[in-house]
Motif scaffolding. Structure first.
Motif, PDB file in Angstrom:
ATOM      1  N   LYS A 154       0.819  -1.221   0.000  1.00 19.66           N
ATOM      2  CA  LYS A 154       0.000   0.000   0.000  1.00 19.66           C
ATOM      3  C   LYS A 154       0.848   1.264   0.000  1.00 19.66           C
ATOM      4  O   LYS A 154       0.307   2.373   0.009  1.00 19.66           O
ATOM      5  CB  LYS A 154      -0.913   0.012   1.228  1.00 19.66           C
ATOM      6  CG  LYS A 154      -1.994  -1.050   1.167  1.00 19.66           C
ATOM      7  CD  LYS A 154      -2.865  -0.988   2.415  1.00 19.66           C
ATOM      8  CE  LYS A 154      -3.779  -2.194   2.502  1.00 19.66           C
ATOM      9  NZ  LYS A 154      -4.192  -2.474   3.862  1.00 19.66           N
ATOM     10  N   LYS A 217      -1.522  -7.545 -10.120  1.00 19.63           N
ATOM     11  CA  LYS A 217      -1.684  -7.033  -8.745  1.00 19.63           C
ATOM     12  C   LYS A 217      -3.058  -6.451  -8.452  1.00 19.63           C
ATOM     13  O   LYS A 217      -3.472  -6.419  -7.300  1.00 19.63           O
ATOM     14  CB  LYS A 217      -0.607  -5.997  -8.458  1.00 19.63           C
ATOM     15  CG  LYS A 217       0.764  -6.656  -8.334  1.00 19.63           C
ATOM     16  CD  LYS A 217       1.826  -5.721  -7.820  1.00 19.63           C
ATOM     17  CE  LYS A 217       3.115  -6.491  -7.556  1.00 19.63           C
ATOM     18  NZ  LYS A 217       4.290  -5.886  -8.124  1.00 19.63           N
ATOM     19  N   VAL A 219      -7.162  -6.077  -8.267  1.00 22.51           N
ATOM     20  CA  VAL A 219      -8.160  -7.087  -7.919  1.00 22.51           C
ATOM     21  C   VAL A 219      -9.068  -7.442  -9.096  1.00 22.51           C
ATOM     22  O   VAL A 219      -9.573  -8.572  -9.186  1.00 22.51           O
ATOM     23  CB  VAL A 219      -8.989  -6.631  -6.684  1.00 22.51           C
ATOM     24  CG1 VAL A 219      -9.980  -5.531  -7.047  1.00 22.51           C
ATOM     25  CG2 VAL A 219      -9.697  -7.798  -6.022  1.00 22.51           C
ATOM     26  N   THR A 228      -3.558  -5.617  -4.692  1.00 20.41           N
ATOM     27  CA  THR A 228      -3.672  -6.775  -3.788  1.00 20.41           C
ATOM     28  C   THR A 228      -2.289  -7.389  -3.619  1.00 20.41           C
ATOM     29  O   THR A 228      -1.324  -6.922  -4.215  1.00 20.41           O
ATOM     30  CB  THR A 228      -4.569  -7.860  -4.413  1.00 20.41           C
ATOM     31  OG1 THR A 228      -3.864  -8.440  -5.529  1.00 20.41           O
ATOM     32  CG2 THR A 228      -5.901  -7.302  -4.894  1.00 20.41           C
ATOM     33  N   GLY A 229      -2.216  -8.460  -2.869  1.00 20.24           N
ATOM     34  CA  GLY A 229      -0.956  -9.204  -2.765  1.00 20.24           C
ATOM     35  C   GLY A 229      -0.604  -9.917  -4.056  1.00 20.24           C
ATOM     36  O   GLY A 229       0.536 -10.335  -4.253  1.00 20.24           O
ATOM     37  N   THR A 337     -10.353 -15.386  -4.241  1.00 22.44           N
ATOM     38  CA  THR A 337     -10.390 -14.641  -2.971  1.00 22.44           C
ATOM     39  C   THR A 337     -11.784 -14.685  -2.348  1.00 22.44           C
ATOM     40  O   THR A 337     -12.775 -14.994  -3.014  1.00 22.44           O
ATOM     41  CB  THR A 337     -10.026 -13.163  -3.206  1.00 22.44           C
ATOM     42  OG1 THR A 337     -11.044 -12.568  -4.015  1.00 22.44           O
ATOM     43  CG2 THR A 337      -8.689 -13.022  -3.901  1.00 22.44           C
ATOM     44  N   TYR A 341     -12.486  -8.917  -0.454  1.00 21.48           N
ATOM     45  CA  TYR A 341     -11.043  -8.727  -0.614  1.00 21.48           C
ATOM     46  C   TYR A 341     -10.777  -7.653  -1.670  1.00 21.48           C
ATOM     47  O   TYR A 341     -11.492  -7.626  -2.659  1.00 21.48           O
ATOM     48  CB  TYR A 341     -10.409 -10.061  -1.038  1.00 21.48           C
ATOM     49  CG  TYR A 341      -8.901 -10.003  -1.206  1.00 21.48           C
ATOM     50  CD1 TYR A 341      -8.063 -10.040  -0.093  1.00 21.48           C
ATOM     51  CD2 TYR A 341      -8.325  -9.894  -2.475  1.00 21.48           C
ATOM     52  CE1 TYR A 341      -6.684  -9.980  -0.252  1.00 21.48           C
ATOM     53  CE2 TYR A 341      -6.951  -9.833  -2.629  1.00 21.48           C
ATOM     54  CZ  TYR A 341      -6.147  -9.884  -1.512  1.00 21.48           C
ATOM     55  OH  TYR A 341      -4.781  -9.818  -1.666  1.00 21.48           O
ATOM     56  N   PRO A 342      -9.821  -6.724  -1.506  1.00 20.05           N
ATOM     57  CA  PRO A 342      -8.804  -6.675  -0.462  1.00 20.05           C
ATOM     58  C   PRO A 342      -9.186  -5.889   0.781  1.00 20.05           C
ATOM     59  O   PRO A 342      -8.302  -5.401   1.493  1.00 20.05           O
ATOM     60  CB  PRO A 342      -7.630  -6.019  -1.175  1.00 20.05           C
ATOM     61  CG  PRO A 342      -8.251  -5.079  -2.145  1.00 20.05           C
ATOM     62  CD  PRO A 342      -9.535  -5.724  -2.565  1.00 20.05           C
ATOM     63  N   SER A 343     -10.449  -5.807   1.112  1.00 22.26           N
ATOM     64  CA  SER A 343     -10.857  -5.330   2.425  1.00 22.26           C
ATOM     65  C   SER A 343     -10.291  -3.956   2.766  1.00 22.26           C
ATOM     66  O   SER A 343      -9.611  -3.783   3.771  1.00 22.26           O
ATOM     67  CB  SER A 343     -10.390  -6.364   3.459  1.00 22.26           C
ATOM     68  OG  SER A 343     -10.761  -6.035   4.732  1.00 22.26           O
ATOM     69  N   GLY A 381      -8.216 -13.593   3.087  1.00 19.80           N
ATOM     70  CA  GLY A 381      -8.479 -12.859   1.852  1.00 19.80           C
ATOM     71  C   GLY A 381      -8.242 -13.713   0.620  1.00 19.80           C
ATOM     72  O   GLY A 381      -9.149 -13.982  -0.174  1.00 19.80           O
ATOM     73  N   ARG A 382      -6.990 -14.155   0.458  1.00 23.63           N
ATOM     74  CA  ARG A 382      -6.696 -15.046  -0.664  1.00 23.63           C
ATOM     75  C   ARG A 382      -6.919 -16.472  -0.157  1.00 23.63           C
ATOM     76  O   ARG A 382      -6.243 -16.933   0.755  1.00 23.63           O
ATOM     77  CB  ARG A 382      -5.276 -14.812  -1.166  1.00 23.63           C
ATOM     78  CG  ARG A 382      -5.155 -13.428  -1.828  1.00 23.63           C
ATOM     79  CD  ARG A 382      -3.838 -13.235  -2.556  1.00 23.63           C
ATOM     80  NE  ARG A 382      -2.711 -13.125  -1.640  1.00 23.63           N
ATOM     81  CZ  ARG A 382      -1.451 -12.972  -2.036  1.00 23.63           C
ATOM     82  NH1 ARG A 382      -1.150 -12.920  -3.320  1.00 23.63           N
ATOM     83  NH2 ARG A 382      -0.482 -12.867  -1.151  1.00 23.63           N
TER      84      ARG A 382
END
Ligand code: AMP
Ligand code: GLY
Length: 428
Positions: A154, A217, A219, A228-229, A337, A341-343, A381-382
């Motif tokens: 982030k 990356k 979502v 996201t991750g 997910t 997500y990604p919340s 999340g994932r």
């Protein structure tokens, strides 16, 4: 051999899947792992605990090799703590882990060692940073603003919009309502090109190439929505090609390992080189990570032939680089997910739903035992991902999506365009 693995996500699930197949490996302890890992009979889950307690566990339980998945234990110095007592652990020292832990440390390291990267300025004073921003040609060239330190993806904003740049700077340095906080800030030139991550297993000046992967990356499809991750990944065996890989080795990997050695922090562990490739086919470093990626690991481990655990042990002890090889094939991994997500803004994820799946080609991540019946519910999340390998990216993609279509849980989301656009797909 007995292995201790640190971490709990899909990356660690892929490690467990790979290590479980090795005859030499008798037991795999995972801290903290997730419930789904017990589908592998060699696995025992351990509670989450401090590095000191893990070290005591390793000594008391004849652990031959400890592998660390995520960055946090590495930047906190778990390798130094294990090595004080002569234990075998694969990862960089606390000092070398700053290559990921501090963006400013890593930029200064690259500058000192002549490693190609975007030019940059750093500020630890908000007013001076505001002036620096006023002089930056944001509208014509764009700017990358980065908070120093780990920020879980982030802490980076790329923009051509002056007002967004000013707000980002205020958020990162001043605004108490924003979770990313940094006293030191970095401005970087925007690197144009195609993004690719290249992986190596390293010790001192020795290294072994583990392949490359392109992450997605955002979502949503077409690179929309928040970061996201990582929503999915692919490995294209035809790119980076041999000549580009040679440049990466000569201009980036070797000078990195030499620079670490010269600074008294000889590098040991996985090295993740996040690169941008420009139109002249020249590589530039966007970032280093001192570990393997998630979901890059789920993409690459199915392409590795040979016993990985034994290989790492022999590599650490003797610098041996035989016994493991990377298949010349494509691989595609798709992440599914939980709803929500990604919340962002701490909105809750939609958790606790029964997961319907078959085990083939699936790596589990955010799952726990279903309290009501056999099987699992989503708990993170994932949640899971599917991987397929094949001769071409398109074939692997098709198969990975077929596998995904056999999986369901309430609120499930996955992107439908992983590996669709090939090169450049992930450069948003
Ligand atoms: P980082 O956390 O440094 O990897 O940055 C996150 C993402 O921002 C990268 O994966 C790139 O897509 C993008 N990015 C970071 N730095 C640059 C740069 N100098 N030029 C272009 N894109 C960048
Ligand atoms: N997928 C990106 C990372 O693991 O950092």
């Amino acid at each position: 051999m007995n292995i201790l693995l640190i971490g709990s996500g899909g990356r660690e699930d892929a490690f467990v899947w790979k290590l479980s197949k090795e005859e030499e490996i008798k037991k795999i302890y995972v801290s903290p792992g997730h419930d789904g890992m017990t589908r592998f009979s060699k696995v025992t889950l351990l509670p989450d605990q401090s590095a000191e307690d893990l070290k005591d566990f390793a000594k008391d339980n004849a652990i031959d090799l400890t592998i660390v998945g995520p960055e946090a234990p590495l930047t906190q110095g778990i390798v130094d703590i294990f090595q004080e007592d002569g234990l075998r652990i694969f990862g960089p020292s606390k000092r070398a882990a700053q290559l990921e832990g501090s963006k400013i440390f890593s930029k200064n390291f690259m500058k000192k060692n002549g490693i190609p990267t975007a030019s940059f300025e750093t500020y630890d004073n908000y007013q001076l940073a505001v002036e620096g921003l006023a002089n930056w040609p944001i509208e014509s060239e764009g700017i990358v603003i980065k908070a120093d330190g780990l920020a879980g993806g982030k802490g980076v904003v790329v923009t051509k919009n002056r007002s967004e740049a000013e707000h980002t700077l205020h958020d990162f340095m001043i605004n108490p309502e924003i979770s990313v906080k940094s006293d030191t800030i970095l401005f970087e030139k925007v690197l144009p090109g195609d993004e690719v991550s290249v992986f190596a297993l390293c010790k001192g000046l020795d290294s072994f190439y583990l392949g490359s992967a392109c992450d997605h990356k955002r979502v949503g499809d077409n690179d929309t929505g928040p970061n996201t991750g990582g929503m999915g990944c692919f490995r294209d065996p035809s790119w980076p090609d041999k000549s580009l890989l040679k440049k990466i080795e000569e201009r980036i990997l070797r000078p990195t390992l030499k620079g670490c050695m010269a600074d008294g922090m000889a590098y040991s562990g996985f090295l993740f080189m996040g690169l941008m490739i420009d139109e002249l086919n020249d590589p530039y470093v966007v970032e280093y990570n001192v570990r393997l990626g998630d979901p890059e690991t789920q993409t690459l481990l199915p392409l590795l032939e040979g016993p990985l655990g034994l290989f790492i042990k022999e590599f650490i002890d003797n610098g041996t680089t035989s016994g493991l090889s990377l298949k010349d094939e494509a691989s595609v991994h798709i992440v599914a997910t939980s709803g929500g997500y990604p919340s962002l803004d701490n909105n809750p994820l939609d958790l606790g739903h029964k997961i319907n799946f078959k085990e083939e080609g699936v790596f589990l991540a955010g799952v726990k035992k279903n309290p009501d019946e056999d099987g699992y519910v989503n708990s993170g999340g994932r949640v899971l991902g599917t991987t397929a390998t094949a001769k071409t990216v398109d074939q692997a993609r098709e198969r990975a999506y077929e596998l995904m279509k056999e999986i369901s849980f309430k609120g499930m989301h996955y992107r439908s365009d992983i590996a669709l656009k090939k090169r450049g797909a992930i450069n948003d």
